[in-house]
Motif scaffolding. Structure first.
Motif, PDB file in Angstrom:
ATOM      1  N   ALA A   4       0.242  -7.856 -11.780  1.00 30.79           N
ATOM      2  CA  ALA A   4       0.034  -8.850 -10.741  1.00 30.79           C
ATOM      3  C   ALA A   4      -1.059  -8.373  -9.803  1.00 30.79           C
ATOM      4  CB  ALA A   4       1.330  -9.089  -9.973  1.00 30.79           C
ATOM      5  N   ASP A   5      -1.630  -9.301  -9.063  1.00 23.67           N
ATOM      6  CA  ASP A   5      -2.610  -8.968  -8.031  1.00 23.67           C
ATOM      7  C   ASP A   5      -1.936  -9.090  -6.675  1.00 23.67           C
ATOM      8  OD1 ASP A   5      -5.668  -8.826  -9.132  1.00 23.67           O
ATOM      9  OD2 ASP A   5      -4.411 -10.071 -10.423  1.00 23.67           O
ATOM     10  N   VAL A   6      -1.997  -8.009  -5.922  1.00 19.42           N
ATOM     11  CA  VAL A   6      -1.324  -7.926  -4.625  1.00 19.42           C
ATOM     12  C   VAL A   6      -2.355  -7.503  -3.586  1.00 19.42           C
ATOM     13  CG1 VAL A   6       0.461  -6.736  -3.299  1.00 19.42           C
ATOM     14  CG2 VAL A   6       0.857  -7.308  -5.712  1.00 19.42           C
ATOM     15  N   GLY A   7      -2.313  -8.127  -2.417  1.00 22.85           N
ATOM     16  CA  GLY A   7      -3.192  -7.729  -1.320  1.00 22.85           C
ATOM     17  C   GLY A   7      -2.417  -6.987  -0.257  1.00 22.85           C
ATOM     18  N   ILE A   8      -3.071  -6.049   0.429  1.00 21.43           N
ATOM     19  CA  ILE A   8      -2.425  -5.357   1.533  1.00 21.43           C
ATOM     20  C   ILE A   8      -3.359  -5.315   2.729  1.00 21.43           C
ATOM     21  CG2 ILE A   8      -3.143  -3.061   0.712  1.00 21.43           C
ATOM     22  CD1 ILE A   8      -0.299  -2.167   1.904  1.00 21.43           C
ATOM     23  N   VAL A   9      -2.841  -5.684   3.878  1.00 20.41           N
ATOM     24  CA  VAL A   9      -3.578  -5.654   5.141  1.00 20.41           C
ATOM     25  C   VAL A   9      -2.648  -5.091   6.221  1.00 20.41           C
ATOM     26  CG1 VAL A   9      -5.219  -7.530   4.704  1.00 20.41           C
ATOM     27  CG2 VAL A   9      -2.928  -8.096   5.438  1.00 20.41           C
ATOM     28  N   HIS A  10      -3.030  -3.987   6.782  1.00 22.13           N
ATOM     29  CA  HIS A  10      -4.167  -3.109   6.500  1.00 22.13           C
ATOM     30  C   HIS A  10      -3.602  -1.728   6.211  1.00 22.13           C
ATOM     31  CE1 HIS A  10      -7.245  -6.004   7.672  1.00 22.13           C
ATOM     32  NE2 HIS A  10      -6.473  -6.357   8.677  1.00 22.13           N
ATOM     33  N   PRO A  11      -4.068  -1.022   5.189  1.00 23.82           N
ATOM     34  CA  PRO A  11      -3.385   0.194   4.737  1.00 23.82           C
ATOM     35  C   PRO A  11      -3.661   1.436   5.581  1.00 23.82           C
ATOM     36  CG  PRO A  11      -5.284  -0.251   3.332  1.00 23.82           C
ATOM     37  CD  PRO A  11      -5.184  -1.403   4.296  1.00 23.82           C
ATOM     38  N   GLY A  12      -2.818   1.653   6.586  1.00 17.95           N
ATOM     39  CA  GLY A  12      -2.831   2.922   7.299  1.00 17.95           C
ATOM     40  C   GLY A  12      -2.008   3.924   6.510  1.00 17.95           C
ATOM     41  N   SER A  13      -1.451   4.917   7.175  1.00 13.46           N
ATOM     42  CA  SER A  13      -0.718   5.971   6.464  1.00 13.46           C
ATOM     43  C   SER A  13       0.497   5.406   5.745  1.00 13.46           C
ATOM     44  CB  SER A  13      -0.299   7.077   7.437  1.00 13.46           C
ATOM     45  OG  SER A  13       0.510   6.553   8.486  1.00 13.46           O
ATOM     46  N   MET A  14       1.225   4.480   6.383  1.00  9.94           N
ATOM     47  CA  MET A  14       2.367   3.860   5.729  1.00  9.94           C
ATOM     48  C   MET A  14       1.917   2.837   4.695  1.00  9.94           C
ATOM     49  SD  MET A  14       5.619   3.450   5.230  1.00  9.94           S
ATOM     50  CE  MET A  14       6.588   4.096   6.618  1.00  9.94           C
ATOM     51  N   GLY A  15       1.032   1.935   5.087  1.00 11.26           N
ATOM     52  CA  GLY A  15       0.596   0.876   4.192  1.00 11.26           C
ATOM     53  C   GLY A  15      -0.040   1.378   2.916  1.00 11.26           C
ATOM     54  N   ALA A  16      -0.808   2.461   3.026  1.00 10.71           N
ATOM     55  CA  ALA A  16      -1.465   3.003   1.839  1.00 10.71           C
ATOM     56  C   ALA A  16      -0.448   3.516   0.839  1.00 10.71           C
ATOM     57  CB  ALA A  16      -2.425   4.129   2.250  1.00 10.71           C
ATOM     58  N   ARG A  17       0.605   4.160   1.336  1.00 13.53           N
ATOM     59  CA  ARG A  17       1.626   4.692   0.423  1.00 13.53           C
ATOM     60  C   ARG A  17       2.478   3.572  -0.170  1.00 13.53           C
ATOM     61  NH1 ARG A  17       0.320   9.374  -1.760  1.00 13.53           N
ATOM     62  NH2 ARG A  17      -0.885  10.546  -0.235  1.00 13.53           N
ATOM     63  N   VAL A  18       2.684   2.519   0.597  1.00 15.62           N
ATOM     64  CA  VAL A  18       3.379   1.349   0.057  1.00 15.62           C
ATOM     65  C   VAL A  18       2.533   0.736  -1.059  1.00 15.62           C
ATOM     66  CG1 VAL A  18       4.097  -1.012   0.588  1.00 15.62           C
ATOM     67  CG2 VAL A  18       4.689   0.862   2.141  1.00 15.62           C
ATOM     68  N   ALA A  19       1.229   0.599  -0.797  1.00 15.06           N
ATOM     69  CA  ALA A  19       0.326   0.056  -1.812  1.00 15.06           C
ATOM     70  C   ALA A  19       0.316   0.925  -3.058  1.00 15.06           C
ATOM     71  CB  ALA A  19      -1.080  -0.055  -1.237  1.00 15.06           C
ATOM     72  N   ALA A  20       0.379   2.226  -2.868  1.00 12.62           N
ATOM     73  CA  ALA A  20       0.357   3.146  -4.013  1.00 12.62           C
ATOM     74  C   ALA A  20       1.556   2.919  -4.923  1.00 12.62           C
ATOM     75  CB  ALA A  20       0.339   4.592  -3.518  1.00 12.62           C
ATOM     76  N   GLN A  21       2.699   2.522  -4.353  1.00  8.57           N
ATOM     77  CA  GLN A  21       3.876   2.261  -5.181  1.00  8.57           C
ATOM     78  C   GLN A  21       3.682   1.007  -6.031  1.00  8.57           C
ATOM     79  OE1 GLN A  21       6.023   4.770  -5.330  1.00  8.57           O
ATOM     80  NE2 GLN A  21       4.517   5.565  -3.873  1.00  8.57           N
ATOM     81  N   ALA A  22       3.013   0.004  -5.467  1.00  5.52           N
ATOM     82  CA  ALA A  22       2.709  -1.195  -6.249  1.00  5.52           C
ATOM     83  C   ALA A  22       1.734  -0.871  -7.375  1.00  5.52           C
ATOM     84  CB  ALA A  22       2.142  -2.282  -5.333  1.00  5.52           C
TER      85      ALA A  22
END
Length: 287
Positions: A4-22
């Protein structure tokens, strides 16, 4: 694996690690590099995130958009996404009040998007069993998000009931957890003013081991995060008042954290410095 294609706004320290799990689950994760720091860009590249040229491009490519940002920016980010005409699943995973969640749902719903109310507890997910993503709201949207992170280091937990329940749980936990740091700092500042700070810490180590009151390093860890915690306290105060409760505890904690905002992301700050900031003087100064 999820494709799937997922967007993330905006990847700070938490958001980046959440994105990494996706990403680890098989999703293609898009992000917006505009006006982001070199460190953020390097982190995104390292984690395999795909840059989008604009918010419009990101929302056009993605069926799911995750918002992981400071609480004060959550509503504005939702407006930016809604302005593109996004009509997929919008996951607000920020520390906002249930009332703010209602506002966000109204904003993103104006174009037919569905809100999944999210609340992240624990540190940025780097190992199993430490971090949860609580979800509430539309059943189909929650199931999509649950499937996206199922089996990753970010554990999805679905709560029955309407949007706002995940946010309420997040804020209830944050109130107890983070206000304890402000309370410990105030207690230490009082003890310091009377020359008994070491005695207080010795007493706390005996009766309250493992708490910010007993551990200078643990207390110091609040300094680099205070700039994020201060607006979170404002959301907690609003949520408490909406439930007929006094919000003064959270107001006082917000004021405490506001005095530490100069230490944003400074991992070298000491508890002595934080205590001195509360007292309005340098470490070791006396009246």
């Amino acid at each position: 694996m999820i494709h799937a294609d997922v967007g993330i706004v905006h990847p700070g320290s938490m958001g980046a690690r959440v994105a990494a799990q996706a990403v680890a689950a098989g999703a293609t994760v898009w992000w917006l590099p505009q006006e982001r720091s070199v460190a953020t860009r390097e982190r995104a590249a390292e984690l395999g995130l795909r840059p989008a040229g604009s918010m419009a491009e990101l929302t056009a490519e993605c069926a799911v958009v995750l918002s992981v940002c400071p609480p004060a920016a959550a509503l504005d980010v939702a407006r930016q996404v809604a302005a593109t005409g996004f009509d997929g699943i919008y996951v607000d995973a920020n520390a906002v009040s249930p009332r703010r969640t209602e506002q966000i749902a109204e904003v993103v719903g104006s174009n037919g998007a569905t809100l999944a109310d999210g609340g992240i507890t624990g540190p940025p997910p780097r190992e199993a069993g430490t971090t949860r993503l609580y979800l509430s709201g539309d059943d189909a949207a929650m199931e999509t998000v649950r499937t996206l992170f199922d089996g990753t280091l970010l554990t999805p937990v679905v709560l029955a009931g309407p949007a706002g329940r995940a946010s309420a749980l997040k804020l209830a936990f944050a109130a107890y957890n983070k206000i304890s740091y402000a309370l410990a700092a105030q207690a230490c500042a009082l003890a310091d003013d009377h020359g008994v700070l070491d005695d207080l810490r010795d007493l706390a180590a005996h009766l309250l081991p493992g708490t910010p009151l007993a551990g200078p390093r643990q207390l110091a860890s609040a300094g680099p995060r205070a700039w994020r915690w201060e607006p979170e306290m404002r959301e907690i105060a609003e949520a408490w008042r909406a439930s007929g409760l006094p919000g003064s505890f959270a107001d006082a904690a917000a004021e405490t954290f506001e005095r530490w905002e100069a230490h944003k992301d400074d991992r070298t700050v000491t508890s002595e410095r934080l205590i001195a900031d509360l007292r309005g003087r340098g470490p070791g100064e006396t009246t």
